[in-house]
Design a protein around this motif. Structure first.
Motif, PDB file in Angstrom:
ATOM      1  N   MET A 253     -19.114 -39.255  51.920  1.00  0.00           N
ATOM      2  CA  MET A 253     -17.720 -38.918  51.640  1.00  0.00           C
ATOM      3  C   MET A 253     -16.923 -40.182  51.351  1.00  0.00           C
ATOM      4  O   MET A 253     -16.182 -40.257  50.380  1.00  0.00           O
ATOM      5  CB  MET A 253     -17.146 -38.172  52.844  1.00  0.00           C
ATOM      6  N   PHE A 254     -17.167 -41.201  52.230  1.00  0.00           N
ATOM      7  CA  PHE A 254     -16.482 -42.463  52.004  1.00  0.00           C
ATOM      8  C   PHE A 254     -16.985 -43.141  50.745  1.00  0.00           C
ATOM      9  O   PHE A 254     -16.223 -43.800  50.037  1.00  0.00           O
ATOM     10  CB  PHE A 254     -16.666 -43.384  53.215  1.00  0.00           C
ATOM     11  N   ILE A 255     -18.283 -42.939  50.493  1.00  0.00           N
ATOM     12  CA  ILE A 255     -18.843 -43.530  49.288  1.00  0.00           C
ATOM     13  C   ILE A 255     -18.198 -42.904  48.052  1.00  0.00           C
ATOM     14  O   ILE A 255     -17.810 -43.593  47.110  1.00  0.00           O
ATOM     15  CB  ILE A 255     -20.368 -43.355  49.256  1.00  0.00           C
ATOM     16  N   ASP A 256     -18.018 -41.580  48.080  1.00  0.00           N
ATOM     17  CA  ASP A 256     -17.373 -40.902  46.956  1.00  0.00           C
ATOM     18  C   ASP A 256     -15.980 -41.447  46.717  1.00  0.00           C
ATOM     19  O   ASP A 256     -15.596 -41.767  45.592  1.00  0.00           O
ATOM     20  CB  ASP A 256     -17.285 -39.393  47.227  1.00  0.00           C
ATOM     21  N   LEU A 257     -15.248 -41.569  47.832  1.00  0.00           N
ATOM     22  CA  LEU A 257     -13.882 -42.086  47.730  1.00  0.00           C
ATOM     23  C   LEU A 257     -13.895 -43.508  47.173  1.00  0.00           C
ATOM     24  O   LEU A 257     -13.110 -43.859  46.286  1.00  0.00           O
ATOM     25  CB  LEU A 257     -13.232 -42.065  49.126  1.00  0.00           C
ATOM     26  N   GLY A 258     -14.827 -44.305  47.710  1.00  0.00           N
ATOM     27  CA  GLY A 258     -14.935 -45.691  47.253  1.00  0.00           C
ATOM     28  C   GLY A 258     -15.218 -45.759  45.764  1.00  0.00           C
ATOM     29  O   GLY A 258     -14.639 -46.568  45.032  1.00  0.00           O
ATOM     30  N   ILE A 259     -16.096 -44.883  45.307  1.00  0.00           N
ATOM     31  CA  ILE A 259     -16.446 -44.896  43.881  1.00  0.00           C
ATOM     32  C   ILE A 259     -15.225 -44.567  43.035  1.00  0.00           C
ATOM     33  O   ILE A 259     -14.937 -45.228  42.033  1.00  0.00           O
ATOM     34  CB  ILE A 259     -17.581 -43.889  43.611  1.00  0.00           C
ATOM     35  N   ILE A 260     -14.462 -43.549  43.490  1.00  0.00           N
ATOM     36  CA  ILE A 260     -13.277 -43.149  42.718  1.00  0.00           C
ATOM     37  C   ILE A 260     -12.262 -44.284  42.672  1.00  0.00           C
ATOM     38  O   ILE A 260     -11.749 -44.645  41.609  1.00  0.00           O
ATOM     39  CB  ILE A 260     -12.652 -41.869  43.316  1.00  0.00           C
TER      40      ILE A 260
ATOM     41  N   PRO B  60     -14.141 -42.117  28.799  1.00  0.00           N
ATOM     42  CA  PRO B  60     -15.380 -42.614  29.398  1.00  0.00           C
ATOM     43  C   PRO B  60     -15.673 -44.030  28.897  1.00  0.00           C
ATOM     44  O   PRO B  60     -15.748 -44.257  27.697  1.00  0.00           O
ATOM     45  CB  PRO B  60     -16.432 -41.622  28.904  1.00  0.00           C
ATOM     46  N   PHE B  61     -15.786 -44.968  29.834  1.00  0.00           N
ATOM     47  CA  PHE B  61     -16.017 -46.352  29.405  1.00  0.00           C
ATOM     48  C   PHE B  61     -17.459 -46.773  29.605  1.00  0.00           C
ATOM     49  O   PHE B  61     -17.805 -47.930  29.426  1.00  0.00           O
ATOM     50  CB  PHE B  61     -15.069 -47.304  30.132  1.00  0.00           C
ATOM     51  N   GLY B  62     -18.299 -45.842  29.998  1.00  0.00           N
ATOM     52  CA  GLY B  62     -19.719 -46.170  30.129  1.00  0.00           C
ATOM     53  C   GLY B  62     -20.493 -44.883  30.319  1.00  0.00           C
ATOM     54  O   GLY B  62     -19.909 -43.821  30.551  1.00  0.00           O
ATOM     55  N   PRO B  63     -21.821 -44.955  30.220  1.00  0.00           N
ATOM     56  CA  PRO B  63     -22.640 -43.752  30.393  1.00  0.00           C
ATOM     57  C   PRO B  63     -22.692 -43.348  31.857  1.00  0.00           C
ATOM     58  O   PRO B  63     -22.370 -44.151  32.729  1.00  0.00           O
ATOM     59  CB  PRO B  63     -24.018 -44.216  29.913  1.00  0.00           C
ATOM     60  N   PRO B  64     -23.072 -42.107  32.147  1.00  0.00           N
ATOM     61  CA  PRO B  64     -23.242 -41.724  33.546  1.00  0.00           C
ATOM     62  C   PRO B  64     -24.365 -42.548  34.174  1.00  0.00           C
ATOM     63  O   PRO B  64     -25.394 -42.792  33.542  1.00  0.00           O
ATOM     64  CB  PRO B  64     -23.649 -40.240  33.462  1.00  0.00           C
ATOM     65  N   ILE B  65     -24.136 -43.032  35.393  1.00  0.00           N
ATOM     66  CA  ILE B  65     -25.163 -43.835  36.047  1.00  0.00           C
ATOM     67  C   ILE B  65     -25.491 -43.204  37.393  1.00  0.00           C
ATOM     68  O   ILE B  65     -24.779 -42.320  37.877  1.00  0.00           O
ATOM     69  CB  ILE B  65     -24.712 -45.304  36.250  1.00  0.00           C
ATOM     70  N   GLU B  66     -26.589 -43.665  37.998  1.00  0.00           N
ATOM     71  CA  GLU B  66     -26.970 -43.137  39.292  1.00  0.00           C
ATOM     72  C   GLU B  66     -26.752 -44.198  40.345  1.00  0.00           C
ATOM     73  O   GLU B  66     -27.290 -45.302  40.258  1.00  0.00           O
ATOM     74  CB  GLU B  66     -28.433 -42.692  39.269  1.00  0.00           C
ATOM     75  N   LEU B  67     -25.867 -43.888  41.306  1.00  0.00           N
ATOM     76  CA  LEU B  67     -25.564 -44.836  42.378  1.00  0.00           C
ATOM     77  C   LEU B  67     -25.721 -44.122  43.713  1.00  0.00           C
ATOM     78  O   LEU B  67     -25.126 -43.066  43.916  1.00  0.00           O
ATOM     79  CB  LEU B  67     -24.134 -45.338  42.258  1.00  0.00           C
ATOM     80  N   TRP B  68     -26.503 -44.670  44.636  1.00  0.00           N
ATOM     81  CA  TRP B  68     -26.689 -44.108  45.972  1.00  0.00           C
ATOM     82  C   TRP B  68     -26.976 -42.604  45.923  1.00  0.00           C
ATOM     83  O   TRP B  68     -26.377 -41.807  46.631  1.00  0.00           O
ATOM     84  CB  TRP B  68     -25.438 -44.369  46.832  1.00  0.00           C
ATOM     85  N   GLY B  69     -27.833 -42.262  45.038  1.00  0.00           N
ATOM     86  CA  GLY B  69     -28.252 -40.874  44.973  1.00  0.00           C
ATOM     87  C   GLY B  69     -27.236 -39.920  44.362  1.00  0.00           C
ATOM     88  O   GLY B  69     -27.361 -38.719  44.469  1.00  0.00           O
ATOM     89  N   ARG B  70     -26.188 -40.468  43.743  1.00  0.00           N
ATOM     90  CA  ARG B  70     -25.207 -39.593  43.106  1.00  0.00           C
ATOM     91  C   ARG B  70     -25.163 -39.900  41.620  1.00  0.00           C
ATOM     92  O   ARG B  70     -25.405 -41.034  41.200  1.00  0.00           O
ATOM     93  CB  ARG B  70     -23.806 -39.872  43.664  1.00  0.00           C
ATOM     94  N   GLU B  71     -24.815 -38.897  40.855  1.00  0.00           N
ATOM     95  CA  GLU B  71     -24.551 -39.175  39.450  1.00  0.00           C
ATOM     96  C   GLU B  71     -23.086 -39.559  39.320  1.00  0.00           C
ATOM     97  O   GLU B  71     -22.203 -38.781  39.691  1.00  0.00           O
ATOM     98  CB  GLU B  71     -24.858 -37.957  38.581  1.00  0.00           C
ATOM     99  N   VAL B  72     -22.844 -40.771  38.860  1.00  0.00           N
ATOM    100  CA  VAL B  72     -21.468 -41.254  38.730  1.00  0.00           C
ATOM    101  C   VAL B  72     -21.118 -41.328  37.258  1.00  0.00           C
ATOM    102  O   VAL B  72     -21.789 -42.017  36.484  1.00  0.00           O
ATOM    103  CB  VAL B  72     -21.307 -42.652  39.377  1.00  0.00           C
ATOM    104  N   LYS B  73     -20.070 -40.614  36.884  1.00  0.00           N
ATOM    105  CA  LYS B  73     -19.596 -40.724  35.503  1.00  0.00           C
ATOM    106  C   LYS B  73     -18.621 -41.883  35.424  1.00  0.00           C
ATOM    107  O   LYS B  73     -17.690 -41.955  36.231  1.00  0.00           O
ATOM    108  CB  LYS B  73     -18.913 -39.430  35.076  1.00  0.00           C
ATOM    109  N   LEU B  74     -18.812 -42.769  34.474  1.00  0.00           N
ATOM    110  CA  LEU B  74     -17.895 -43.901  34.330  1.00  0.00           C
ATOM    111  C   LEU B  74     -16.675 -43.441  33.541  1.00  0.00           C
ATOM    112  O   LEU B  74     -16.472 -43.771  32.386  1.00  0.00           O
ATOM    113  CB  LEU B  74     -18.590 -45.079  33.642  1.00  0.00           C
ATOM    114  N   GLN B  75     -15.873 -42.668  34.239  1.00  0.00           N
ATOM    115  CA  GLN B  75     -14.726 -41.990  33.639  1.00  0.00           C
ATOM    116  C   GLN B  75     -13.961 -41.462  34.847  1.00  0.00           C
ATOM    117  O   GLN B  75     -14.566 -40.833  35.720  1.00  0.00           O
ATOM    118  CB  GLN B  75     -15.256 -40.849  32.763  1.00  0.00           C
ATOM    119  N   ILE B  76     -12.687 -41.767  34.956  1.00  0.00           N
ATOM    120  CA  ILE B  76     -12.006 -41.414  36.201  1.00  0.00           C
ATOM    121  C   ILE B  76     -11.935 -39.905  36.374  1.00  0.00           C
ATOM    122  O   ILE B  76     -12.226 -39.366  37.419  1.00  0.00           O
ATOM    123  CB  ILE B  76     -10.586 -42.012  36.220  1.00  0.00           C
TER     124      ILE B  76
END
Lengths: 368, 183
Positions: A1-8, A101-117
Motif C-alpha cells: 500500500m505504501f509502495i503504491d502511494l510512493g510510486i504515485i 505517458p512518458f514511458g512504457p509500462p514497467i514492472e516494479l516490485w511485482g506490480r505493473e507500473v504505468k509511467l503516466q500519472i
C-alpha cells in the motif's frame, strides 16, 4: 500500500519537476534561440561569482527581479480575483500533463507500473477540458484589473482561445477515430503497429491534416506569436497590463509550461509517444526485446535498456517539438485580429470538418 | 494561399541561421577554431571599430599655446539648423585675435549631428571627429556641453602636426590642405 502511494508520489514529483524545470529552461532557450536565429549571442551577462553557465544564470536573475518587483494591484480592482487569475492561468496546464505517458509500462516490485500519472479512459476529453480552463485566467485577469483596456484585452484573449479550442477539439477527433480510443496510453500503444509491415502508424502519418491543424491551434492556445494578440507585451494592451512582479511572471511561466505540455500531447498523439520505430519490448515480441527490422534483422537489447531508450525517445521528441514551437514563434509575423479569426473559422474549421468526414468514411470502409 | 509556402520559406531561413550558428557554437565549445560567428559586440569591454568617416561628439580645437582656436565669430551658431549652439563672445586680451568665446555651449539633445557647424567654421575650431559613440547620460544636464568640456578632448599634439611652424597664426586653408593630405 505504501509502495503504491510512493510510486504515485514519485511519478507526480517526476512530472512536476520536469515541467517546472522545462518551463524555466525554456525562458533561457527562448533568449538563446532567438539570438542564434538573428546571429547574436544572447543572454550572457549575469553571473554568480563569474560562473555564467552559457547565460542560464540570467533566468535566475529574471526570477529574482520578478519576485522583488513591486506587486501592484490597481485601486478598486478585485483583489481576490486579481490574485487568483494567474493561478487559473497556470494550474490547468499542470493537470493536463497528468495523462501523458512518458514511458512504457514497467514492472516494479511485482506490480505493473504505468509511467503516466493518470490512466484515464476519457483522456483526450480531459486534456481539452483543462485546456479550456486557461481561458478563465485571461478573462479574470482582465476583469479584476479595473481597467477597460485590460478588460477588452481579456475579452479578445478569451475569444481567440475559444475559437482555437474548437479547432483543437476537432483536429483531435481524427486520431481518436483512427486509433479507436480516447486514452493516451492506448493511443501510444496503437502507434507501434506498422502499415504494410514497415511504415510506423504514427499519428502524423495516419492523420497529417489533423497534425497541421493541431499545431497552429495549440500555438494559439499558448498565446504566443504569431498568435500573441492577447498580450503583445509592448505593443498591444492586453489582459496582463495591470500585472507586475511574479504574478505577471506566473502568466508567462504558465505559457512556457503550456509549451512543454502541448509538446507532450503532440508527441503522444502524433509522434508515437515513447516509441522508437522497430523497437519492441519482450511482451510484444514473445520475449525477444530489441530492434526487429522489417527485412528480418534482429538486434537484441536488455529489457531495461528498452525502457530507458523509450523514455529518452520521449524526451527527445518533446524537445524537438518545443524547439519547433520556439522556431515558429521567432519566425512568423503576428496576425491581425480579423486574420486570426478568419484563419480559425473560415480556413481551419472547414478543413477540420472535412478531415473528420473523410477519416470517418475511410475508417468505416477499411473496417469492413 | 500564397501565404503558406512563404511560411515554409521563412522557417527554412531562420532554421538555417539557427543551425549554422548552433554548429559554430558547438564547434567552439569543442575547441575547434571557428571564425567569429556572430555580430554581437560585448559592448562596454569591446567596442565596434569606428570608420574613418565617423563624426561623433563635437570638440573644440586649441592653438599650440593652449588657447581655444575659436574666435567667437558666431558662424556655427548661425549655420546651426537646430539652434543648439550658444556662444557668448568676449574681447581677447592677447592681441592676436579680437574675440574669444567666454562661453561655448552645445545642447546635444537638440543637435542633429549634421556637421554644418564644422563646415561653417572659418578657423577649424570645431570638429566632430573625436570618435565618441557613447552619448549617454542620466540627466538632461549631462547633454549640455560647455566650452571646457569640449576642449578637454583636444590634446595639443593632435593639431600641432598641422600647423606647428605657423605658431599661432590662423591660416585655415593650410589646415584644410593638411587635413586633406592626412586622409
Amino acid at each position: 500500500m505504501f509502495i503504491d502511494l510512493g510510486i504515485i508520489v514519485g511519478k507526480i514529483a517526476f512530472v512536476l519537476v520536469n515541467i517546472l524545470n522545462g518551463a524555466g529552461i525554456l525562458t533561457w532557450v527562448e533568449r538563446k534561440q532567438s539570438a542564434l536565429i538573428s546571429d547574436r549571442i544572447g543572454a550572457n551577462r549575469a553571473s554568480i561569482l563569474g560562473i555564467k553557465l552559457l547565460g542560464l544564470v540570467n533566468s535566475l536573475a529574471d526570477a529574482l527581479k520578478l519576485i522583488f518587483k513591486e506587486d501592484f494591484v490597481p485601486p478598486r480592482g478585485v483583489r481576490v480575483l486579481h490574485f487568483l487569475a494567474p493561478v487559473f492561468a497556470m494550474a490547468p496546464v499542470f493537470f493536463t500533463m497528468a495523462i501523458i505517458p512518458f514511458g512504457p509500462p514497467i514492472e516494479l516490485w511485482g506490480r505493473e507500473v504505468k509511467l503516466q500519472i493518470l490512466d484515464l479512459d476519457i483522456g483526450m476529453l480531459y486534456i481539452l477540458a483543462f485546456g479550456s480552463m486557461a481561458v478563465y485566467g485571461t478573462m479574470l485577469a482582465g476583469w479584476a484589473s479595473n481597467s477597460k483596456y485590460a478588460l477588452l484585452g481579456g475579452m479578445r484573449a478569451s475569444a481567440q482561445m475559444i475559437s482555437y479550442e474548437i479547432i483543437l477539439g476537432l483536429s483531435l477527433i481524427g486520431p481518436i477515430l483512427v486509433f479507436g480510443t480516447l486514452e493516451p496510453g492506448r493511443m501510444v500503444f496503437a502507434q507501434n503497429n506498422y502499415l504494410w509491415g514497415w511504415l510506423p502508424q504514427w499519428g502524423v502519418i495516419m492523420q497529417p491534416v489533423a497534425f497541421l491543424l493541431f499545431l497552429p491551434a495549440a500555438m494559439a492556445e499558448t498565446k504566443r506569436a504569431p498568435f500573441d494578440l492577447p498580450e503583445g507585451e509592448s505593443e498591444i494592451i492586453g489582459f496582463a497590463t495591470e500585472y507586475s512582479g511574479m504574478r505577471w511572471g506566473m502568466f508567462f511561466l504558465g505559457e512556457f509550461a503550456e509549451i512543454v505540455v502541448l509538446a507532450g500531447v503532440m508527441t503522444t498523439v502524433f509522434f508515437g509517444g515513447y516509441h522508437i520505430p522497430f523497437l519492441f519490448d519482450a511482451t510484444e515480441k514473445l520475449g525477444q526485446a530489441g530492434f526487429h527490422f522489417p527485412w528480418g534483422a534482429y538486434f537484441p537489447l536488455g529489457e531495461w535498456t528498452v525502457v530507458i531508450l523509450r523514455m529518452v525517445a520521449f524526451g527527445v521528441k518533446l524537445s524537438v517539438l518545443m524547439w519547433l514551437q520556439m522556431q515558429i514563434r521567432w519566425t512568423f509575423p503576428r496576425f491581425r485580429y480579423d486574420q486570426l479569426m478568419r484563419v480559425s473559422w473560415r480556413e481551419m474549421m472547414p478543413i477540420a470538418l472535412l478531415n473528420i468526414a473523410v477519416t470517418g468514411l475511410l475508417v468505416l470502409w477499411l473496417a469492413k | 494561399m500564397t501565404y503558406y509556402p512563404e511560411l515554409l520559406r521563412g522557417m527554412w531561413v531562420t532554421s538555417r541561421h539557427f543551425f549554422q550558428n548552433f554548429n559554430r557554437f558547438v564547434g567552439r565549445a569543442l575547441g575547434m577554431k571557428v571564425k567569429r560567428p556572430l555580430v554581437t559586440f560585448q559592448y562596454p569591454e569591446e567596442r565596434r571599430p569606428i570608420a574613418p568617416r565617423w563624426r561623433g561628439r563635437h570638440r573644440l580645437m586649441l592653438r599650440p599655446d593652449g588657447a581655444p582656436r575659436c574666435v567667437a565669430c558666431m558662424m556655427c551658431e548661425t549655420a546651426c539648423p537646430d539652434k543648439c549652439i550658444y556662444i557668448t563672445a568676449g574681447e581677447a586680451l592677447d592681441g592676436r585675435v579680437e574675440k574669444y568665446p567666454v562661453a561655448f555651449e552645445i545642447d546635444l539633445l537638440r543637435c542633429c549631428f549634421c556637421g554644418l557647424c564644422v563646415e561653417a567654421c572659418p578657423e577649424d575650431a570645431i570638429r566632430m571627429d573625436s570618435g565618441y559613440i557613447d552619448l549617454g547620460g542620466y540627466s538632461r544636464a549631462e547633454f549640455y556641453m560647455d566650452r571646457d568640456f569640449m576642449l578637454k578632448d583636444s590634446a595639443l599634439t593632435t593639431h600641432a602636426q598641422y600647423r606647428g611652424e605657423l605658431d599661432g597664426v590662423v591660416v585655415t586653408r593650410v589646415d584644410l590642405l593638411a587635413q586633406a593630405k592626412q586622409h
